[in-house]
Design a protein around this motif. Structure first.
Motif: not given
Length: 113
Positions: A55-57, A63-64
């Motif tokens: 998941v990119v935020e 980035i998780t």
């Protein structure tokens, strides 16, 4: 005709309890359903998704691993189909084998840009 995306969620927990033979039979139902959609000229494309992902935020600052949501919320795959309207797309989705395992299908119209 418009294009719609089916997002398939859930059903994995129940599938994991099945025998390999039952799993194979279920997958054959998916293949048959998709082949029928293709032969009707309804199927545009689609594939299952790997459970691993990122998941990119915040423009890449965060980035998780993930997505880590409850099993019934994880998107396991997608299809893109052609249909007259949303009601027609929903009607087509009712034959999806995911419902045998208490999964769900989110139907969304694809907009042009």
């Amino acid at each position: 005709m418009k294009e719609f995306m089916y997002l398939f969620r859930g059903g994995d927990a129940r599938r994991a309890q099945e025998s390999p033979e039952a799993w194979q039979a279920h997958m054959q139902k998916w293949m048959t359903w998709m082949e029928n959609l293709k032969n009707e000229g309804t199927l545009v494309g689609g594939l299952p998704l790997n459970q691993e992902g990122k998941v990119v935020e915040k423009a890449g600052e965060v980035i998780t691993d993930g997505p880590f949501t409850e099993g019934k919320e994880v998107v396991g795959g997608y299809l893109i189909v052609k249909a007259k309207d949303l009601d027609h797309a929903v009607e087509i989705s009712k034959q999806c084998p995911i419902f045998e395992h208490e999964g769900s299908t989110e139907v969304r119209e694809i907009m042009s840009m």
